[in-house]
Design an enzyme around this catalytic site. Structure first.
Site, mmCIF file in Angstrom:
data_model
loop_
_atom_site.group_PDB
_atom_site.id
_atom_site.type_symbol
_atom_site.label_atom_id
_atom_site.label_comp_id
_atom_site.label_asym_id
_atom_site.label_seq_id
_atom_site.Cartn_x
_atom_site.Cartn_y
_atom_site.Cartn_z
ATOM 1 N N VAL A 129 0.813 -1.209 0.000
ATOM 2 C CA VAL A 129 0.000 0.000 0.000
ATOM 3 C C VAL A 129 0.849 1.263 0.000
ATOM 4 O O VAL A 129 0.660 2.149 -0.809
ATOM 5 C CB VAL A 129 -0.954 0.021 1.225
ATOM 6 C CG1 VAL A 129 -1.711 1.326 1.291
ATOM 7 C CG2 VAL A 129 -1.912 -1.148 1.159
ATOM 8 N N CYS A 130 1.805 1.363 0.891
ATOM 9 C CA CYS A 130 2.461 2.643 1.134
ATOM 10 C C CYS A 130 3.207 3.241 -0.049
ATOM 11 O O CYS A 130 3.142 4.444 -0.252
ATOM 12 C CB CYS A 130 3.350 2.593 2.369
ATOM 13 S SG CYS A 130 4.972 1.906 2.086
#
Length: 97
Positions: free
Chosen positions: A50-51
């Protein structure tokens, strides 16, 4: 827990990786108080699926933030050493400087 959106963030001092790749041990949020607006954003861990996409999206708009007098400050629970390593990855793999 009370709602914190729109309220001033508490001051903190922490080790950090700066946009130029240097590591500082005493980054202070209050260094920007009264000088710039700050967009403070959080992500859980470096090297997750995600990040990198959010960090890259913020980075792609960095000049637009700067033109408006806004300093981006990202926070994760990883160490400065892990974050430094993430910053070394090319392109869409996680580079966000």
């Amino acid at each position: 827990m009370s709602v914190l959106v729109g309220r001033a963030a508490p001051d903190f001092t922490a080790a950090a990786v700066l946009g130029d790749g240097s590591i500082v041990e005493d980054f202070k949020l209050s260094d920007y108080q009264g000088k710039k607006y700050v967009a403070l954003f959080f992500w859980p861990l470096d090297f997750t699926f995600v990040c990198p996409s959010e960090i890259i999206a913020h980075n792609n708009r960095l000049k637009q933030f700067e033109a408006r007098g806004v300093q981006l400050v990202g926070v994760s629970i990883d160490s400065q050493f892990t974050h430094f390593r993430l910053a070394q990855h090319p392109g869409q793999q996680g580079r966000h400087r």
